[in-house]
Each structure stands twice: as C-alpha cells, then as structure tokens.
Scaffold this motif. Structure first.
Motif, PDB file in Angstrom:
ATOM      1  N   UNK A 109      23.883  60.684  51.737  1.00  0.00           N
ATOM      2  CA  UNK A 109      22.908  60.896  53.005  1.00  0.00           C
ATOM      3  C   UNK A 109      22.437  59.657  53.458  1.00  0.00           C
ATOM      4  N   UNK A 110      21.925  58.826  52.496  1.00  0.00           N
ATOM      5  CA  UNK A 110      21.470  57.451  52.626  1.00  0.00           C
ATOM      6  C   UNK A 110      22.568  56.515  53.043  1.00  0.00           C
ATOM      7  N   UNK A 111      23.830  56.793  52.541  1.00  0.00           N
ATOM      8  CA  UNK A 111      24.818  55.980  52.974  1.00  0.00           C
ATOM      9  C   UNK A 111      25.351  56.409  54.576  1.00  0.00           C
ATOM     10  N   UNK A 112      25.079  57.431  55.030  1.00  0.00           N
ATOM     11  CA  UNK A 112      25.270  57.567  56.405  1.00  0.00           C
ATOM     12  C   UNK A 112      24.392  57.143  57.261  1.00  0.00           C
ATOM     13  N   UNK A 113      22.990  56.925  56.680  1.00  0.00           N
ATOM     14  CA  UNK A 113      21.955  56.229  57.347  1.00  0.00           C
ATOM     15  C   UNK A 113      22.204  54.851  57.600  1.00  0.00           C
ATOM     16  N   UNK A 114      23.095  54.403  56.507  1.00  0.00           N
ATOM     17  CA  UNK A 114      23.349  53.073  56.574  1.00  0.00           C
ATOM     18  C   UNK A 114      24.411  52.721  57.700  1.00  0.00           C
TER      19      UNK A 114
END
Length: 167
Positions: A145-150
């Motif tokens: 999820x944080x990678x998608x935010x990146x």
C-alpha cells in the motif's frame, strides 16, 4: 480472537480516516489553488482539481490504513523482535511521509514555490520507499500500500517537473 480482529480493523480504519482528515484539513486551511491554476496552463498534465483532491484524500486514507494494519498487528502481539524494530523504523518514515506529502500541496498550489515543492515531493518518495522496505517483512500488505502511495507521489513530482520545465 474476534475481539483482537475487531480491534485490528478499528485501528486500521481510525488511522486511515485520521490521515485522510489531515489531508482534507490541509486543503481547506491552505486556500484556493485556482489562482495558480489560472496563471499556468498545464494542459492535460494536471487533472481537474477535484480529482486531485479526491485522489490525495484516497491515497492518504490508504497510507493511514496501512499504518493502522501495522499498528494493529503490533498491538495484538503478532509483530515482535526484529520485525517490531523494523515496524517502528517504518512508522518514523511514515510520519515524515505524511508531513512531507501534506506540505507539498500548500507549497505547490498556494505559495507557488515549485522547486521547494518538488524537493518536498522527492523527499516524500524517498520516505515512502524506505517505509515500504522497513514494512516488507512485518506487514507485506502495508508495504504494498505504501508503495502504491509512492507511485502517487511520483505522479505528483511529474506534474511538478512539467510545471518547472514550462515556466
């Protein structure tokens, strides 16, 4: 077990809602972005401002939800030892990520400090990537999820670079 699962879900939702609420509050406090949008024509690079706002709030919710998953797992005792240390390190990067990504909006749209806002967005990308790396072992879902935010922050940086090149 159902009490722990309920607590886990509640923490995730509370963190997600709090993160999205902070983003929306920053938008309202910052003021209107339309002055900057009228000065600069980005053509098809920048989506309508309402899409930008909804996207920012959704990605902010998802990042908060990801942090909530991790916090819930730590609270329930599912993350211990070195994974717990890694989770806390990731949470430090997460707090920096939320601060930087929310700082970008007023710098870019209201203060019109395009180079500074680009620097802030790039730092936010670094924080998101480091956070995802720290969270990979204790919570792979949070890491994704944080990678998608990146990826969202990479798009934000792209828009910022396009504007700097145009000016």
């Amino acid at each position: 077990m159902s009490t722990k699962k309920s607590l886990f879900t509640n923490i995730s939702l509370i963190c997600g809602i709090a993160s999205a609420a902070i983003t929306v509050l920053i938008f309202f406090i910052s003021g209107s972005p339309f002055d900057m949008l009228h000065k600069v024509d980005l053509g098809n690079t920048l989506p309508p401002i309402w899409v930008w706002g909804i996207s920012s709030a959704v990605f902010s919710f998802l990042s908060g939800y990801a942090a909530g998953i991790l916090i819930g797992n730590m609270w329930c005792g599912k993350i211990v030892g070195n994974n717990e240390i890694s989770a806390y390190r990731g949470l430090i990067c997460f707090v920096a990520l939320i601060f930087l990504s929310n700082l970008h909006y007023p710098l870019f749209f209201v203060a019109e400090r395009f180079l500074i806002s680009l620097t802030v967005a790039l730092l936010a990308i670094v924080c998101a990537i480091v956070c995802a790396v720290f969270w990979a072992k204790p919570s792979p879902l949070s890491s994704v999820i944080i990678s998608v935010y990146a990826l969202w922050m990479i798009y934000v940086s792209f828009v910022n670079i396009c504007l700097i090149i145009k000016i």
